[in-house]
Structures are given as C-alpha cells and as structure tokens.
Design a protein around this motif. Sequence first.
Motif, short mmCIF file in Angstrom:
data_model
loop_
_atom_site.label_atom_id
_atom_site.label_comp_id
_atom_site.label_asym_id
_atom_site.label_seq_id
_atom_site.Cartn_x
_atom_site.Cartn_y
_atom_site.Cartn_z
N LYS A 293 36.59 39.03 46.05
CA LYS A 293 37.96 38.51 46.06
C LYS A 293 38.04 37.12 46.69
CE LYS A 293 42.68 40.04 46.95
NZ LYS A 293 43.53 41.15 47.48
N THR A 298 42.90 30.66 42.51
CA THR A 298 44.31 30.90 42.84
C THR A 298 45.07 31.50 41.66
OG1 THR A 298 44.28 29.03 44.35
CG2 THR A 298 46.44 29.82 43.65
N LEU A 301 44.28 35.18 41.44
CA LEU A 301 44.94 35.90 42.52
C LEU A 301 46.41 36.17 42.18
CD1 LEU A 301 43.53 34.13 45.71
CD2 LEU A 301 43.48 36.60 45.28
N GLU A 302 47.08 35.14 41.66
CA GLU A 302 48.48 35.30 41.26
C GLU A 302 48.61 36.29 40.11
OE1 GLU A 302 51.12 34.02 42.84
OE2 GLU A 302 49.65 33.32 44.30
N TYR A 303 47.68 36.23 39.18
CA TYR A 303 47.71 37.14 38.04
C TYR A 303 47.56 38.59 38.51
CZ TYR A 303 45.70 39.78 34.13
OH TYR A 303 45.43 40.75 33.20
N ARG A 304 46.62 38.86 39.41
CA ARG A 304 46.39 40.23 39.87
C ARG A 304 47.56 40.77 40.70
NH1 ARG A 304 41.06 42.43 39.27
NH2 ARG A 304 41.89 44.20 40.44
N LYS A 305 48.32 39.87 41.31
CA LYS A 305 49.49 40.32 42.07
C LYS A 305 50.56 40.91 41.18
CE LYS A 305 49.11 37.06 45.96
NZ LYS A 305 49.73 35.86 46.61
N THR A 306 50.66 40.37 39.96
CA THR A 306 51.75 40.79 39.06
C THR A 306 51.28 41.77 37.99
OG1 THR A 306 51.34 38.85 37.66
CG2 THR A 306 53.00 38.63 39.38
N SER A 307 49.98 41.84 37.74
CA SER A 307 49.47 42.72 36.69
C SER A 307 48.97 44.02 37.29
CB SER A 307 48.33 42.02 35.93
OG SER A 307 47.72 42.90 35.03
N GLN A 311 44.24 47.65 37.86
CA GLN A 311 44.15 48.76 38.81
C GLN A 311 44.20 50.10 38.08
OE1 GLN A 311 43.40 48.28 42.08
NE2 GLN A 311 43.04 50.50 41.97
N HIS A 389 49.40 38.85 29.96
CA HIS A 389 50.09 39.65 30.96
C HIS A 389 50.54 41.01 30.42
CE1 HIS A 389 50.18 36.20 33.68
NE2 HIS A 389 50.50 35.48 32.63
#
Length: 436
Positions: A293, A298, A301-307, A311, A389
């Motif tokens: 990680k 960046t 990181l932003e993509y994984r926060k919203t997708s 997970q 997304h």
Amino acid sequence: MNFKIDNLKLTILRGERIFREINLENCLGYSSNDSLLSIKINEYNLTPNGQRKRRTHFFKLENSEMYSQLKEQLNVALDSDKQSQRSLLVVINPFSGRKRAVKDFNNVVSPMLSEASIKKCQTIITKSKSHVADIVDQLDVNSVTELVLFGGDGLLHEILNIINSWEESRKCEFLDKISFGVLAGGSSNSVCAALLIERGWHGRSKKLTVENSAFLLIKGQVTKVPLCENILDQSSAVLSIEKSAIGFGAVSTYEAENFRYAGPWRYTITAFREIYRCPTYAMPVFKFKQLEKSHWPTEYLEYRKTSGSEQAILDKSDISDDEVTMREHFSNAIVHNNPAFYETLDPDGVRFVSIRQPYFALSCILPMSRVQQLAYFKKVLHGNIEFVHSPLNSIFLTDKLSMKFACEHKVTIDGEAYTCKDWEVSTSGPEFKLIM
C-alpha cells in the motif's frame, strides 16, 4: 528590433514594446539567411485538443552582431549541437495502419528532423518478419544511437522479442547502447498514446498524428522502462511492454487478425461478434501479490477508497503470506501498465499505472449478459471511463501474477496471440531505453 531569451522564451522587441513572444519549448530548430540577417522559426503550439499546430515566425535583425548573438543563443536553447550528434535508424513498416508510413515519413517526419538539426538518419522499409530480424541483427550499436520504429505497436513488440532471443551479453549491450523511439503509423498506437498522455499531451488513437509523435521523438528524454516477462508453460519467455489479456479481450484480438483489411475497426468488429456469441470463458486460478500500500499512487488510493469491488473479490479469495488466490470467474482479465490501454476514441484508461513503473494493473471484469456487454463496450468505444468505477470491474496493482488453466487457453501479449496452460507475468524482465 532587439531580442531577449529567458526561460526558453524568445521575446522580440521593437523599441520598448514586445513585438512577438515565442515559446522555444515548442520549437525544434530554426533556419537563417546570412545575407538578409533573417531568422525563421516554426513554433508547434499545443492546441486545446492536444494536437500541435505549426505557426511560422519570420523576422530580420538590425545588424550582423545581433544576428550572430541570436543564432548562438538559439543553438544553446534548442540543443542544436546535441541534436546534431544523434544517429537514427528508422525502421518503417509500409503495411501498418493506413499504409501511409513511407509517405508520412517523407512529408512530415523527415522535414521535422532536418529542422531540429538531426542529419544522421537512415531509413529501412521492412519487407517481412524475417527482414525485420535481419535489420536488428545487422544493426551496428557503435554507429547508431536510436532505433526508431514507424508502424504499429506490434513492430516494437516483435523487435524486443527478437533481441530477447539473443545470448545475454549481446542483448545487454544492445539494450544499454540503443534508445528506442516510436512513431504513430499503425492501426493501434497505444504506446505512442501512452507516452503523449504522460507528457500531458493528447493521446487519442483516432486523432494521434504523426506530427505529434515526431515532435515527442525529437524533444523527448531517454527513460529506462521495465519490460514485463511472460513465461508460458514454464518454458517460453515473451517480453511485453503494455498489455496482455485473457477472455473477451484475448479472443477479440486473436480473431481481429482475420479482418486486417478493416484497419483499426477490426477490433470493434470482432468485439461485437463476441458480444453476440456471449460465451462463457474458462477462467484460470489467479495468484498474485498485491503491491504494498505504501507504493500505491495517489490516484489508486483514491480509487480504492470509493470502490468496493476489490474488497468483495478479496473476501472470496484465499490469502496466504499476502499472496491472493482468486477463484472467481471473469469475462475478461487484462494485465496492463499503459494508461492508454482502452485506446479507442479516447484512451483515458486507468491513470494510476504507466509504462515507466515496475508494476502493472490487473483488471478483472465479472461475467455479464449480452445486454450488459453491449452497454459496457459502447462506453469503452466512446472513451467513457465510468466502467473503471463499475462494481463489475476490479483493479489490483501487482508486480507478479500467475495463472493456471484447466486446458490450453488463448492469451494475447501486446496484441500477439499465444496458447498455454500455465502463465506467469512479472516485471523481472530487462529494462530498455525509450524516448518519452
């Protein structure tokens, strides 16, 4: 008339008033007329749509001293001495794309090279695959500094794998001494598009001009780029620079060779055929290790926060010592490190990978109905990146991936088709020098 050059900006003055300003970053060189004390400079300005529009400036100096000073300063600002030392071998595939490569080189590229004081330039027009191998085999690394490829992505892939077949010391010497340049002359020019995107220039493959890629060749910097090493069935080693696929993408690319007469549209034709068939692909077992990680860009990181799709896949996977074993079925899986990998009308792709980074993205698309596939592909075709997304799409960053198929399976590596039962992909391949 007077002048000053500051921060690569040439300002022409008439008295105290600014007569003209020229951004020398957008200039290749200049021509002069000693008897008239005149200078002509072409400025290739970047337009809002990312193309370069040429504007010619012509002006006279008041005296020979001022004229000589301007020429001397222009030589320094435009690296004229350095450019004149470059030695290019341009390999042209006359059958690529719209079969205009020879004409475009003579009418567009060659004048731009001359303008930039690049005089040492030899051209060879390819006749066959065996001829390409002969060209590379006979290239003198002590007299040529750059190998420029004017064709599609396949020509670069082909030459890199010819070099990879050599014994180690010869391969290392070649990759150490030779820099590669690419010009947009094929049906698919996604490498060119990726390089232009990285520079903040335009990369749409349908509008990717030869002039734009030639400008990058002349003004670009040599950068070491890692190559992916693909091991098929634990024996065959294939180098790749940008994209590999299984499932929908692999079958469409494989069958597109039957429609080469359709040019770039051959991929669209075969994609629609696959959508109509709507087959179920026998997906392999994937094993990969997520990139740490701390190394995530960046944007990712932003993509994984919203997708949440990644997970959801991980929750259904086996994880041991950070190695992920996925057993999900997908309609398409792509291994890529090219931001232009969706290189249709607008190749925006996933912006958190690039061909200069020592890792790649694994994009997995879940099985879809024929209606979903059609809607999905239309978005790709029109450059709409909303599907990145989509919960149907999962993207992981990794530098090593292995797949095991139940039987022999079609895969594509940089557009070339192969079959295998086992496939390993990693960034442990050699580096090569690319002008970008």
